[in-house]
Design a protein around this motif. Structure first.
Motif, short mmCIF file in Angstrom:
data_model
loop_
_atom_site.label_atom_id
_atom_site.label_comp_id
_atom_site.label_asym_id
_atom_site.label_seq_id
_atom_site.Cartn_x
_atom_site.Cartn_y
_atom_site.Cartn_z
N ASN A 184 2.96 7.35 -6.29
CA ASN A 184 2.23 8.39 -6.99
C ASN A 184 2.88 9.75 -6.85
OD1 ASN A 184 0.17 7.46 -8.62
ND2 ASN A 184 -1.15 7.03 -6.87
N LYS B 260 4.78 2.43 -11.62
CA LYS B 260 5.19 3.76 -11.16
C LYS B 260 6.35 3.64 -10.19
CE LYS B 260 0.56 5.79 -11.30
NZ LYS B 260 -0.58 6.11 -10.45
N HIS C 159 -4.38 3.72 0.70
CA HIS C 159 -4.58 3.06 -0.60
C HIS C 159 -5.79 2.15 -0.58
CE1 HIS C 159 -2.59 0.04 1.77
NE2 HIS C 159 -2.88 -0.86 0.86
N ILE D 122 -5.71 1.73 -9.01
CA ILE D 122 -6.42 2.04 -7.77
C ILE D 122 -6.92 3.47 -7.78
CG2 ILE D 122 -6.18 2.23 -5.27
CD1 ILE D 122 -4.21 -0.07 -5.42
N MET D 123 -8.23 3.59 -7.94
CA MET D 123 -8.85 4.91 -7.99
C MET D 123 -10.16 4.84 -7.23
SD MET D 123 -8.37 5.84 -12.02
CE MET D 123 -9.21 4.39 -12.61
N PRO D 124 -10.65 5.97 -6.78
CA PRO D 124 -11.99 5.96 -6.17
C PRO D 124 -13.00 5.49 -7.20
CG PRO D 124 -10.89 8.07 -5.80
CD PRO D 124 -10.05 7.31 -6.77
N GLY D 125 -14.01 4.79 -6.75
CA GLY D 125 -14.99 4.25 -7.69
C GLY D 125 -14.44 3.00 -8.32
N HIS E 175 2.42 2.11 -3.25
CA HIS E 175 1.51 2.84 -4.12
C HIS E 175 1.37 4.28 -3.66
CE1 HIS E 175 -2.47 4.20 -5.58
NE2 HIS E 175 -2.03 3.64 -6.68
N LYS F 284 -9.50 4.39 -0.78
CA LYS F 284 -9.82 5.35 -1.83
C LYS F 284 -11.31 5.41 -2.11
CE LYS F 284 -5.84 6.60 -4.31
NZ LYS F 284 -5.20 6.78 -5.62
N SER F 285 -11.96 4.23 -2.12
CA SER F 285 -13.39 4.22 -2.43
C SER F 285 -14.21 4.00 -1.16
CB SER F 285 -13.72 3.11 -3.42
OG SER F 285 -12.92 3.24 -4.56
N ASP G 4 -13.66 -3.08 -0.55
CA ASP G 4 -12.98 -1.80 -0.72
C ASP G 4 -13.86 -0.65 -1.14
OD1 ASP G 4 -10.59 -2.68 0.19
OD2 ASP G 4 -9.72 -3.07 -1.78
N VAL H 21 -0.18 13.61 -10.96
CA VAL H 21 0.33 12.51 -11.77
C VAL H 21 -0.24 12.61 -13.18
CG1 VAL H 21 0.54 10.01 -11.96
CG2 VAL H 21 0.55 11.08 -9.70
N GLY I 12 0.82 -1.21 0.00
CA GLY I 12 0.00 0.00 0.00
C GLY I 12 0.85 1.25 0.00
N GLY J 23 1.08 1.94 -9.50
CA GLY J 23 2.10 1.66 -8.50
C GLY J 23 1.83 0.33 -7.84
N GLN J 24 0.58 -0.08 -7.88
CA GLN J 24 0.25 -1.31 -7.19
C GLN J 24 -1.05 -1.88 -7.73
OE1 GLN J 24 -1.71 -0.95 -3.64
NE2 GLN J 24 -1.17 -2.93 -2.81
#
Lengths: 496, 162
Positions: free
Chosen positions: A210, B114, A365, B63-66, A206, A368-369, A406, B15, A203, B92-93
């Protein structure tokens, strides 16, 4: 066994001493005598199955000789009843208490229908004088009965010695096994810790990658842009304007990408000879900046100046990116340092809310959601091992994320009870919740809902969690959250 | 002639800025658009489709929201309009499971981790776009100056243009 009769033993024989001690022959002889003796007939007493002949602890006036059937013997221990075995025809019941007058030593119960001769002291003496022959046999039997008891006792001593030795052996074996189990358990726990660490590291990678990416690339572009900027700015009449655009870039707010696309389309018409990448920058600017660019929009001759201002803006923007990325990384590293702080051998007075906040940072990480609803009221300091409690928050938050796949809501709250002697912490999610059947075993070491070989973790996360909390004299329990999902409630005592 | 777009999906604005900046030299031929989430990207894809343009390549964070990046890529693989779009994961992961899914179900073309190097990313994007135009375009000559020349020349020879 009554039926197997030894040859020539039907009659009383004085020659054979062995026969004096033979129960079968004795029984046969008695049975024969009974047919002739009114005394003996009057002594016959039959017990039905389960009837008690003699009861432990009671005084005894009767000596029973078993003629048919079997009786059981039981001795009451402190908290255990020992089954001593069965007595059959030719055996005596109550011999010791009958002779010594002591309370009955063991309880005798009819195992089946039992036929006995029941002597009291009077008719026992009478029997002796009336039937001297058979009395001799009786004496012999009594003697052999006592001898047998003595032998049994010796045998028991041996047995006890043997059992003690075996017990010792088994005890050693057990000790070894326990040690081994402890080792295995420790191995599991450290594996679990490694797994949590793996999850955290991944985690963090990541989380840091970024801003690191943004940082690296921004530095590259900024160094390019800057040298160009310095070179071209000589051609520009006023550096204030360049400065203005640079500052604007530095303090820009990120625009909605959809909105920006719309602006790009309309701006493409105005700044017709600009490259698309430059128009993207212009689309980010506010109306004031665009207004300032307008004088240069139409003429191709002014394009260099136009580009210069846009570059200045972009330089500010990259510098802003560098600033944001750096502080993000700094913040992460700080959280990590504080999170993973090795607590010493003794606990320290701590505001556990800091640990919760740091854990949330570290787990960013996974969140996020996830909408985190944080409601941390003022609470007194608690005497605790910070690092270990952080592992508790981590385990519970990761579990909640797993349960919600998640995305969902995470509720974390804490407070003090009205008596002001307990601090409570609640970590809840609005995932599918935990069925009652599973709630009971959720803190068992081997329990997991994660399929084997899939994710990190071995399913002893909650067992460790419970262990850590108990170490802090606290408790943890699981209930259904109002409105669905699972809720873990932890309670810690407040030390004075 | 319709435009061939490059889409970058990344939830972190700093980014996204640098990704787009890294690809800027391609913009003369391939307009670049950014999206901050999978939902944002869906809307963008629709707009591009409605304008009668195409999407040559998507560069997507995971890995993003939603919705996650891989979900979006799988969805695009199922949609005829974006099936031939070259798909690159820039992340990145991404867990092993997600990556496997991306390869198997989204026909992921590349995985870039990344932090990346501009030259590497650019080379990968150029190669993938080259494959895209070879697959979908009849006239490859205009791309000689910006994409992988060697590959294009070979394709032109085998298509019999020269």
């Amino acid at each position: 066994m009554n039926s197997s009769k030894k040859q020539g033993s039907l009659h009383l024989t004085e020659e054979s001493t062995r026969s004096l001690y033979d129960k079968e022959i004795f029984v046969q002889n008695i049975n024969q005598l009974i047919t002739e003796s009114e005394l003996l007939k009057s002594l016959l007493k039959t017990f039905e199955e389960g009837e008690v002949l003699l009861e432990e602890g009671m005084p005894n006036k009767t000596l029973y000789v078993v003629l048919e059937g079997e009786v059981s013997q039981h001795k009451e221990g402190e908290d255990i009843t020992a089954d001593i075995g069965l007595l059959g025809p030719g055996e005596f019941c109550g011999l010791l208490s009958f002779q010594t007058g002591e309370p009955i030593f063991i309880t005798i119960k009819a195992q089946s229908q039992v036929k006995t001769l029941a002597f009291d002291h009077n008719n026992f003496d009478l029997f002796y004088t009336k039937y001297p022959e058979i009395s001799r046999t009786l004496n012999g039997l009594i003697f052999s009965n006592l001898a047998e008891r003595y032998r049994n006792m010796l045998g028991l001593h041996l047995e006890v010695a043997k059992l003690t030795r075996e017990l010792e052996k088994e005890k050693n074996q057990l000790r070894k096994t326990i040690k081994e189990l402890e080792r295995t358990r420790n191995a599991y726990i450290s594996q679990e810790k490694m797994a949590t660490l793996g999850e955290l590291t991944a985690g963090l990678a990541h989380e840091i990658n970024n801003p690191a990416s943004a940082l690296l690339r921004s530095v590259d572009y900024l160094s390019q842009n800057l040298s160009q900027l310095v070179e071209s700015s000589a051609k520009f009449p006023s550096t204030t304007e360049i400065r203005y655009f640079f500052d604007a870039g530095l303090s820009r707010e990120y625009a909605d990408s959809i909105e920006q696309r719309g602006r790009m389309k309309s701006l493409a018409g105005v700044f017709s000879h600009l490259q698309r990448s430059k128009i993207r920058m212009v689309a980010e600017m506010n109306d004031d900046l665009i207004e300032r660019l307008m004088p240069y929009s139409g003429k191709k001759s002014q394009q260099e100046l136009l580009n210069l201002l846009i570059d200045a803006y972009q330089s500010g923007l990259f510098l802003n990116g560098i600033r944001l990325s750096t502080s993000r990384i700094e913040f992460l590293v700080k959280s990590l340092k504080s999170y993973s702080r090795q607590s010493g051998k003794s606990p320290e007075m701590t505001d556990i809310r800091n640990g919760i906040r740091e854990t949330l940072q570290i787990l960013g990480h996974r969140l996020k959601s996830v909408k985190v609803h944080l409601n941390l009221e003022e609470i007194p300091l608690i005497n605790c091992f910070v690092g270990e409690l952080n592992q508790v928050w981590t385990n519970l938050i990761i579990n909640a994320c797993d349960a919600m796949n998640d995305s969902g809501n995470l509720y974390i709250s804490c407070g003090v009870n009205s008596a002001n002697d307990l601090v409570w912490v609640k970590i809840a999610d609005d995932g599918p919740g935990v069925p009652d059947k599973i709630k009971k075993k959720i803190f068992q070491p081997s329990f997991t809902t994660k399929t084997a070989g899939g994710d990190f973790g071995l399913g002893i996360g909650l067992a460790i969690t419970q262990g850590v909390i108990e170490k802090h004299q606290g408790t943890i329990s699981i209930t259904d959250r109002d409105g669905g999902g699972a809720e873990f409630l932890m309670i810690f005592p407040i030390d004075e | 002639m319709s435009d061939i777009y490059i889409i970058c999906v990344e939830d972190e604005p700093q980014v996204l800025d640098v990704v787009i900046r890294d690809l800027e030299q391609l913009e003369e031929f391939f307009p670049i658009e950014g999206a901050a989430s999978a939902n944002d990207a869906r809307q963008l894809i629709n707009e591009i489709k409605e304008d009668g343009n195409r999407i040559g390549l998507i560069l997507c964070d995971h890995i993003m929201p939603g919705d996650k990046g891989v979900d979006l890529l799988v969805e695009m693989q199922k949609d005829e309009f974006t099936q031939s779009t070259r798909k690159i994961l820039l992340t990145g992961q991404a867990g092993l499971d997600d990556t496997i899914q991306a390869v198997n179900k989204a026909r992921l073309n590349q995985y870039v981790s990344k932090p990346w190097k501009k030259e590497e990313l650019l080379k990968i994007v150029i190669d993938e776009l080259t494959d895209f135009v070879i697959e979908t375009e009849d006239d490859l000559l205009p791309y000689l100056s910006v994409l992988n020349q060697e590959k294009l020349q070979e394709a032109i020879r085998s298509k019999g243009y020269i």
